[in-house]
Write a protein that holds these residues in place. Structure first.
Motif, short mmCIF file in Angstrom:
data_model
loop_
_atom_site.label_atom_id
_atom_site.label_comp_id
_atom_site.label_asym_id
_atom_site.label_seq_id
_atom_site.Cartn_x
_atom_site.Cartn_y
_atom_site.Cartn_z
N VAL A 1 3.71 -4.14 2.78
CA VAL A 1 4.84 -3.04 3.14
C VAL A 1 5.13 -2.37 1.77
O VAL A 1 5.36 -3.07 0.84
N SER A 2 5.44 -0.81 1.89
CA SER A 2 5.91 -0.27 0.77
C SER A 2 7.62 -0.58 0.75
O SER A 2 8.14 -0.48 1.52
N TYR A 3 7.86 -0.91 -0.70
CA TYR A 3 9.21 -0.90 -0.79
C TYR A 3 10.12 0.13 -0.72
O TYR A 3 11.16 0.20 -0.44
N THR A 4 9.40 1.30 -1.15
CA THR A 4 10.19 2.59 -1.14
C THR A 4 10.22 3.34 -0.06
O THR A 4 11.34 3.77 0.58
N TYR A 5 9.16 3.22 1.05
CA TYR A 5 9.10 3.76 2.45
C TYR A 5 9.21 2.62 3.62
O TYR A 5 9.01 2.86 4.44
N PHE A 6 9.91 1.43 3.25
CA PHE A 6 9.97 0.38 4.05
C PHE A 6 10.71 1.04 5.18
O PHE A 6 11.84 1.89 5.41
N PRO A 7 10.29 0.84 6.44
CA PRO A 7 9.39 -0.27 6.82
C PRO A 7 8.11 -0.06 6.95
O PRO A 7 7.25 -0.91 7.74
N GLY B 1 -5.42 11.21 -7.28
CA GLY B 1 -4.53 12.46 -7.43
C GLY B 1 -4.55 13.13 -8.68
O GLY B 1 -4.90 12.54 -9.94
N THR B 2 -3.86 14.25 -8.76
CA THR B 2 -3.77 15.12 -10.10
C THR B 2 -2.03 15.03 -10.14
O THR B 2 -1.65 16.04 -9.61
N LEU B 3 -1.46 14.26 -11.13
CA LEU B 3 -0.16 14.07 -11.02
C LEU B 3 0.56 15.44 -11.68
O LEU B 3 1.45 16.00 -11.15
N MET B 4 0.13 16.23 -12.49
CA MET B 4 0.60 17.37 -13.13
C MET B 4 0.68 18.40 -12.27
O MET B 4 1.66 18.92 -12.01
N VAL B 5 -0.54 18.64 -11.51
CA VAL B 5 -0.43 19.90 -10.42
C VAL B 5 0.57 19.42 -9.29
O VAL B 5 1.34 20.27 -8.86
N GLU B 6 0.42 18.18 -8.98
CA GLU B 6 1.11 18.02 -7.61
C GLU B 6 2.66 17.81 -7.92
O GLU B 6 3.69 18.46 -7.05
N THR C 1 6.17 8.29 -7.79
CA THR C 1 7.23 7.46 -7.04
C THR C 1 6.92 5.99 -6.82
O THR C 1 8.08 5.37 -7.18
N ALA C 2 5.61 5.41 -6.84
CA ALA C 2 5.70 3.89 -6.77
C ALA C 2 6.05 3.42 -8.15
O ALA C 2 6.83 2.44 -8.10
N ILE C 3 5.74 3.93 -9.27
CA ILE C 3 6.07 3.69 -10.52
C ILE C 3 7.40 3.68 -10.86
O ILE C 3 8.02 2.59 -11.37
N THR C 4 8.15 4.68 -10.53
CA THR C 4 9.72 4.89 -10.66
C THR C 4 10.56 3.70 -9.89
O THR C 4 11.24 3.27 -10.44
N ASN C 5 10.16 3.54 -8.75
CA ASN C 5 10.82 2.61 -7.88
C ASN C 5 10.20 1.31 -8.01
O ASN C 5 10.61 0.42 -7.18
N ARG C 6 9.37 0.98 -8.98
CA ARG C 6 8.64 -0.44 -8.85
C ARG C 6 8.09 -1.15 -7.58
O ARG C 6 8.43 -2.17 -7.12
N ASP C 7 7.36 -0.07 -6.89
CA ASP C 7 6.92 -0.34 -5.58
C ASP C 7 5.44 -0.89 -5.80
O ASP C 7 4.60 -0.29 -5.75
N TYR C 8 5.59 -2.37 -6.11
CA TYR C 8 4.31 -2.82 -6.37
C TYR C 8 3.06 -2.81 -5.46
O TYR C 8 1.95 -2.71 -6.10
N PRO C 9 3.38 -2.83 -4.16
CA PRO C 9 2.21 -2.99 -3.20
C PRO C 9 1.67 -1.82 -3.41
O PRO C 9 0.55 -1.57 -3.09
N LEU C 10 2.44 -0.67 -3.24
CA LEU C 10 1.92 0.66 -3.04
C LEU C 10 1.06 1.12 -4.56
O LEU C 10 0.09 1.64 -4.35
N MET C 11 1.69 0.79 -5.56
CA MET C 11 1.30 1.00 -7.14
C MET C 11 -0.08 0.30 -6.90
O MET C 11 -1.38 0.75 -7.43
N GLN C 12 0.03 -1.06 -6.49
CA GLN C 12 -1.38 -1.88 -6.62
C GLN C 12 -2.46 -1.22 -5.61
O GLN C 12 -3.71 -1.07 -6.13
N THR C 13 -1.98 -0.70 -4.82
CA THR C 13 -3.10 -0.13 -3.58
C THR C 13 -3.65 1.15 -4.19
O THR C 13 -4.81 1.30 -4.40
#
Length: 331
Positions: A85-91, A267-272, A286-298
């Motif tokens: 489950v994403s910590y940032t976009y829970f549930p 993705g392309t971070l700068m463009v987006e 967003t995942a890195i900023t919020n330490r959303d480990y499951p989302l970051m890992q995936t």
């Protein structure tokens, strides 16, 4: 056959190493995602209640036990395609969040990457074939000049001219807020309209590397004995250019294209970020900023698998286009 089996074995070994690093690296980062979530809810100046942090940890299903036990559970979850489950976009689950962002990146970055490769390869081959002519000078010097301009400057200039001055395109976003996302023609047209400006920004710089690399490679192959023999035999110009020279000159470009194609999933971070585009780059930030480990890992895992599959495809294509590669592997 030995060549292809060795490439496949290297792919499996590298995939295991990438999965292991994908498990370890996020856990080396400082901070507690549950504490961060509680801090955002209560405010930065308020003291964090340990009981609230514990409750959020249970709610998010944060891993417990030793690092080895977590690793085994992580591998089991991957085997069942359960990314958590994403910590940032829970549930919402990680899969749900990625499915929402991935089509935007594939359409924008994927299309521009393919077009950039095709345009750059053909322009580079034509410039090499007509080397030391005005066409070669315009293509080579023009590419070099565009390559010196920072991408964000190009993007900001496009936004200023086409979004604010003449107002032909919207400055940010992937679609208008008044239209509900769906597979309807009005939404698809609106999404295409919003993607034209960031797509143009990518296409202005995407072919540059392919142009210069293809030109340099082909200038080298044009001096080889087999190319000179083909010309001496009186073969048609197009056949000599494409079959004898460009076929081998394109091999290094194939590897770069395949790796870039696999990296599209990230993705392309700068463009987006500049265009406010809702793709994988923005999601990863967003995942890195919020330490959303499951989302970051995936996201990292998908990107790594994409690059490895693309590299495997490039190795196989290498063996098909250039038989010398297979002979060297069997020697």
């Amino acid at each position: 056959m030995r060549y292809f089996l060795s490439r496949l074995g290297f792919f499996v070994l590298t995939l295991w190493a990438a999965v292991t690093l994908n498990f370890i690296i996020p856990r080396l980062q400082p901070g507690d995602p549950a504490k961060n979530m509680v801090q955002r809810l209560t405010g930065q100046t308020e003291a964090v209640d340990p009981a609230a942090v514990k409750a959020v940890q249970i709610m998010l299903g944060l891993p417990t036990g030793s690092l080895f036990e977590q690793y085994i559970e992580y591998l089991k979850a991957l085997a069942h395609l359960d990314f958590g489950v994403s910590y940032t976009y829970f549930p919402y689950s990680v899969t749900h969040v990625i499915v929402q962002a991935l089509p935007w990146t594939i359409v924008l970055v994927g299309v521009t990457h393919v077009l950039g490769f095709i345009i750059g390869t053909f322009l580079g081959a034509a410039a090499a074939w007509r080397r030391n002519t005005k066409f070669d000078a315009v293509v080579s010097l023009g590419s070099t000049f565009l390559g010196t301009i920072p991408f964000f400057w190009t993007a900001l200039i496009l936004i200023y001219v086409f979004a604010f001055s003449v107002q032909w395109f919207p400055p940010v976003g992937g679609y208008s807020g008044a239209i509900e996302p769906s597979l309807s023609w009005p939404f698809l047209y609106d999404a295409l309209y919003h993607s034209l400006l960031p797509g143009l920004a990518l296409l202005l710089t995407a072919p540059i590397g392919w142009i210069l690399q293809m030109r340099n490679n082909m200038v080298h192959t044009l001096g080889e004995d087999y190319t000179r023999l083909a010309q001496a035999k009186g073969l048609r110009t197009r056949r000599v250019m494409l079959t004898y020279s460009a076929r081998l000159a394109i091999l290094p470009n194939v590897t770069g294209f395949a790796l870039g194609l696999g990296a599209i999933l990230g993705g392309t971070l700068m463009v987006e970020m500049i265009f406010g585009y809702p793709g994988m780059g923005q999601l990863f930030f967003t995942a890195i900023t919020n330490r959303d480990y499951p989302l970051m890992q995936t996201i990292f895992l998908f990107t790594t698998i994409g690059v490895l599959l693309a590299n495997l495809f490039a190795d196989i294509l290498y063996g098909i286009l250039d038989p010398r590669v297979r002979r060297e592997a069997q020697a």
